[in-house]
Design a protein around this motif. Structure first.
Motif, PDB file in Angstrom:
ATOM      1  N   ALA A  38      72.768 128.358  59.387  1.00  0.00           N
ATOM      2  CA  ALA A  38      74.013 128.342  58.609  1.00  0.00           C
ATOM      3  C   ALA A  38      74.554 126.918  58.528  1.00  0.00           C
ATOM      4  O   ALA A  38      74.900 126.423  57.450  1.00  0.00           O
ATOM      5  CB  ALA A  38      75.043 129.282  59.241  1.00  0.00           C
ATOM      6  N   HIS A  78      67.740 134.103  57.068  1.00  0.00           N
ATOM      7  CA  HIS A  78      68.909 133.224  56.950  1.00  0.00           C
ATOM      8  C   HIS A  78      68.618 131.934  56.206  1.00  0.00           C
ATOM      9  O   HIS A  78      69.358 130.966  56.326  1.00  0.00           O
ATOM     10  CB  HIS A  78      69.537 132.978  58.318  1.00  0.00           C
ATOM     11  CG  HIS A  78      70.254 134.205  58.819  1.00  0.00           C
ATOM     12  ND1 HIS A  78      69.695 135.087  59.693  1.00  0.00           N
ATOM     13  CD2 HIS A  78      71.461 134.725  58.480  1.00  0.00           C
ATOM     14  CE1 HIS A  78      70.526 136.094  59.911  1.00  0.00           C
ATOM     15  NE2 HIS A  78      71.605 135.901  59.187  1.00  0.00           N
ATOM     16  N   ARG A 128      70.174 131.654  63.866  1.00  0.00           N
ATOM     17  CA  ARG A 128      71.062 131.967  62.735  1.00  0.00           C
ATOM     18  C   ARG A 128      72.153 130.910  62.589  1.00  0.00           C
ATOM     19  O   ARG A 128      72.421 130.425  61.486  1.00  0.00           O
ATOM     20  CB  ARG A 128      71.704 133.347  62.950  1.00  0.00           C
ATOM     21  CG  ARG A 128      72.540 133.837  61.769  1.00  0.00           C
ATOM     22  CD  ARG A 128      73.305 135.122  62.088  1.00  0.00           C
ATOM     23  NE  ARG A 128      74.356 134.927  63.074  1.00  0.00           N
ATOM     24  CZ  ARG A 128      75.519 134.310  62.847  1.00  0.00           C
ATOM     25  NH1 ARG A 128      75.780 133.821  61.662  1.00  0.00           N
ATOM     26  NH2 ARG A 128      76.403 134.176  63.812  1.00  0.00           N
ATOM     27  N   ASP A 188      76.579 133.121  53.709  1.00  0.00           N
ATOM     28  CA  ASP A 188      76.199 134.206  54.610  1.00  0.00           C
ATOM     29  C   ASP A 188      77.114 135.400  54.298  1.00  0.00           C
ATOM     30  O   ASP A 188      78.143 135.599  54.939  1.00  0.00           O
ATOM     31  CB  ASP A 188      76.364 133.761  56.063  1.00  0.00           C
ATOM     32  CG  ASP A 188      75.859 134.794  57.065  1.00  0.00           C
ATOM     33  OD1 ASP A 188      75.728 135.986  56.688  1.00  0.00           O
ATOM     34  OD2 ASP A 188      75.616 134.426  58.230  1.00  0.00           O
ATOM     35  N   TYR A 205      82.200 130.094  58.115  1.00  0.00           N
ATOM     36  CA  TYR A 205      81.705 128.860  58.741  1.00  0.00           C
ATOM     37  C   TYR A 205      82.551 127.663  58.323  1.00  0.00           C
ATOM     38  O   TYR A 205      82.082 126.534  58.374  1.00  0.00           O
ATOM     39  CB  TYR A 205      80.246 128.611  58.329  1.00  0.00           C
ATOM     40  CG  TYR A 205      79.307 129.714  58.711  1.00  0.00           C
ATOM     41  CD1 TYR A 205      78.728 129.741  59.976  1.00  0.00           C
ATOM     42  CD2 TYR A 205      79.004 130.745  57.832  1.00  0.00           C
ATOM     43  CE1 TYR A 205      77.870 130.762  60.339  1.00  0.00           C
ATOM     44  CE2 TYR A 205      78.151 131.778  58.188  1.00  0.00           C
ATOM     45  CZ  TYR A 205      77.582 131.777  59.443  1.00  0.00           C
ATOM     46  OH  TYR A 205      76.730 132.784  59.809  1.00  0.00           O
TER      47      TYR A 205
END
Lengths: 424, 424
Positions: free
Chosen positions: B327, B74, B323, B370, A285
């Motif tokens: 994140a 998550h 999700r 993640d 990310y």
């Protein structure tokens, strides 16, 4: 200059004065036939660069040309070919031919690749020959790590991450192996002659940019920056256009000070930042992580943002990741321009908002940074009961009864009726 | 309190003092059997909320329970059921049973859904009955738009986007239709009695949050905020835990002032922000747009961040978008915590950097926000020549010869050898 003035909606005299002061550069090598003029500086829109180029282990020439098309389609203002594997010269020539966006390189990559990775064997004259050949071929701007001096290396190795710039680590290894000073620094006049002859813009590399939050804003980073300031002055005297590269991994609260320091030390030279990445913990990310830092950077002093893709820290990006990196960074550049009050920057936001109030979906997609992605997402869950028309007066998020924009319109009518009744 | 202190690594007495001052809340309804205690306030980690719930046109009970699992997996600290369609009560009860995360609602949604969307027909007592029933069922926190007064509506309708809060627009329409004041404001003592009896935390809704950059920080927004400040004081006197909701669409440069103003007007009550979104033009990427604003918000004063997903402004999010939203917002919360110097926040970044220097990929994925996404991305283009082991000492981005971390290690060895030679 005329093209830049027209593109940016400012006067030619302003462009002229910004360039004269060194606060703006237009990287454009006359040998790059198809290139367009793009201004970089605080007087104009913040620009985005997309790094491309294959590694020794991944990708190939055709893939990189596809990625170049993708980057241009998704709004890259600049591209860099950072290939460190394959026939680098062939890839670069094809990218130059294919790119209307100004193209940059890091000549020491080709130099070391031609030496099969053997850094100590590099002859400084060979590196300078590569700079000259790339300039002749039409490279518009080049990253040269000329400010990283031998004494800085000792500072950098005390850090948690050491040196994370590829070019910086190459120069440092060479210096320490031979017990000599940075050859680009020592032969800077010779380098400037080549750049001046071919109208190549130099991007002074930050070989000691921090590679993690713990290393940010440290003595090594700022010692190199001071030398970059000195090199900026020499470039301006020699008539070479110059920008300065910056961090890297920087906690969000330190970004403003970093931008202001560069602007002061480098006398307003356009600042070209990589990220900055505001946390180390989000591989997969990092385009989001870096867009956060880049927005702050654009707000407080940067002029050119080098995108970061979701592949950062994990591998070479593919085409989809190039697209994602560009979307994130065009958001950062634009949000920064709005935040710093660049004239006209918010107009497109206002047009979007007007289109939202009108439920004019086509106009919304026209205003969107990525019209195709927005339209496709909307079509996927648009209100099922409405059929296939484009004039839906709500979306699937709230539905008709709970749409606040619809309700606002009812309230406005109520109040108009009430005012009319009072007026009687 | 013990659980929060242990989870956050602060003392119980600090938790106690933060709660006593109202700077921290722990939304926890004793009727929600399975709920865990989660603290919200500046003394602890910034938290993330995930909005779930079906619309009249999309999704269903099973889908929303899947999304709840996804959100919890998550890293959602809080969830809200914002359903405005289907059997809202049934969905909510199943979500409460399934969620160890504290769960919030906006009771006026169920109220209006039960009236088939007919806002003017709402009897204020019926709305208060819904509040009571939801409190009895175990809702941990409720958004109530009690600070939006009749006189504010006139201000709001002068804006470009009017009212974009669903709850706010409902209250405004009701007031203007009947020529009466906000019933939640008028009957606030009665509402507080219910909240106090059931230990429900109130989240004071910002019905007039700006819906576009042009409307940010305007008279309507701040007029409502002043009333929220008054309600905070009343809640504290009555022993009701209270947090305050905030914008919305806000240019990046206005976020700091917005955070500071809320903290001042609401005497340090935890600030719960939606975004803020820093440009209006990026539908399909609004999770990134909002994570940028949320990082600044968390740095300067917010305690709870409501995620925004890529579906924002386009439709109801699906599981993958839930999700992605989480994140982006966990990045914002963490980057903000690092930036504001929360004790221990950067430790995980430092561990990640140490793992990077060691080329310990498993340790890197353990540190990753993640892990699954990072590992999968790395495996996809890991160096082909290395086979299937996990101790690769470079990645596909640079390859072996150009890996700066490898080069740094060679330089360190060179300098150690040179120092040893000098020592002889």
């Amino acid at each position: 200059m005329k093209a830049v003035a027209s593109e940016e909606g400012i006067s030619e005299s302003e462009v002229l004065s910004e360039i004269a002061s060194g606060r703006m550069v237009i990287p454009l090598n006359p040998a790059h036939d198809t290139v367009r003029a793009v201004g970089v500086g605080r007087a104009v829109r913040t620009k985005v660069n997309a790094n491309l180029g294959r590694s020794p282990t991944n990708s190939g020439e055709a893939d990189e040309l596809d990625k170049l098309s993708c980057a241009l389609k998704h709004g890259a203002d600049f591209v860099m070919d950072l290939s460190v594997g394959g026939d680098i010269s062939a890839i670069r020539r094809r990218m130059i031919d294919a790119s209307p966006a100004p193209l940059g390189t890091v000549p020491v990559y080709e130099t070391i690749a031609l030496l099969d990775g053997d850094v100590p064997s590099m002859d400084p004259s060979f590196l300078i020959d590569v700079v000259r050949r790339q300039a002749e071929e039409g490279v518009d701007f080049m990253t040269l790590h000329a400010g990283l001096l031998s004494k800085h290396v000792d500072l950098a190795l005390k850090r948690k991450m050491g040196i994370v710039s590829r070019g910086g680590s190459i120069m440092a290894e060479w210096m320490k192996k031979h017990g000599r000073e940075n050859p680009l620094y020592e032969r800077w006049d010779e380098v400037m002659d080549i750049l001046a002859e071919h109208d190549v813009t130099v991007s002074l590399g930050d070989g000691l940019r921090p590679g993690c939050l713990a290393d940010a804003s440290d003595a090594a980073q700022f010692a190199e920056l001071d030398v970059l300031g000195e090199l900026v002055e020499r470039c301006r005297k020699r008539g070479v256009q110059v920008m300065v590269e910056g961090p890297g991994h920087v906690p969000f609260d330190q970004i403003k000070a970093n931008m202001e320091r560069e602007q002061a030390v480098c006398a307003g030279a356009p600042f070209y930042v990589l990220g900055p990445v505001v946390t180390d913990i989000a591989p997969a990310y990092d385009h989001i992580v870096a867009a956060i830092g880049a927005t702050a950077a654009a707000t407080y002093g940067a002029s050119l943002l080098c995108y970061v893709t979701p592949a950062e820290h994990l591998g070479l990006p593919d085409m989809e990741e190039v697209r994602q990196g560009l979307a994130a960074f065009r958001i950062a550049a634009h949000a920064g321009d709005v935040a710093r009050g660049l004239k006209g920057a918010r107009d497109i936001d206002d047009r979007m908002s007007d289109a939202r109030v009108r439920f004019d979906w086509d106009a919304q997609f026209d205003c969107a940074l990525d019209p195709d992605a927005a339209r496709a997402r909307w079509l996927r869950t648009r209100p099922a009961e409405e059929g296939a028309c484009h004039d839906d007066d709500h979306c699937s998020m709230c539905g008709k009864a709970f749409c606040a924009v619809r309700t606002s319109k009812r309230i406005r009518r109520l109040m108009e009726e009430s005012a009319a009744a009072d007026g009687k």
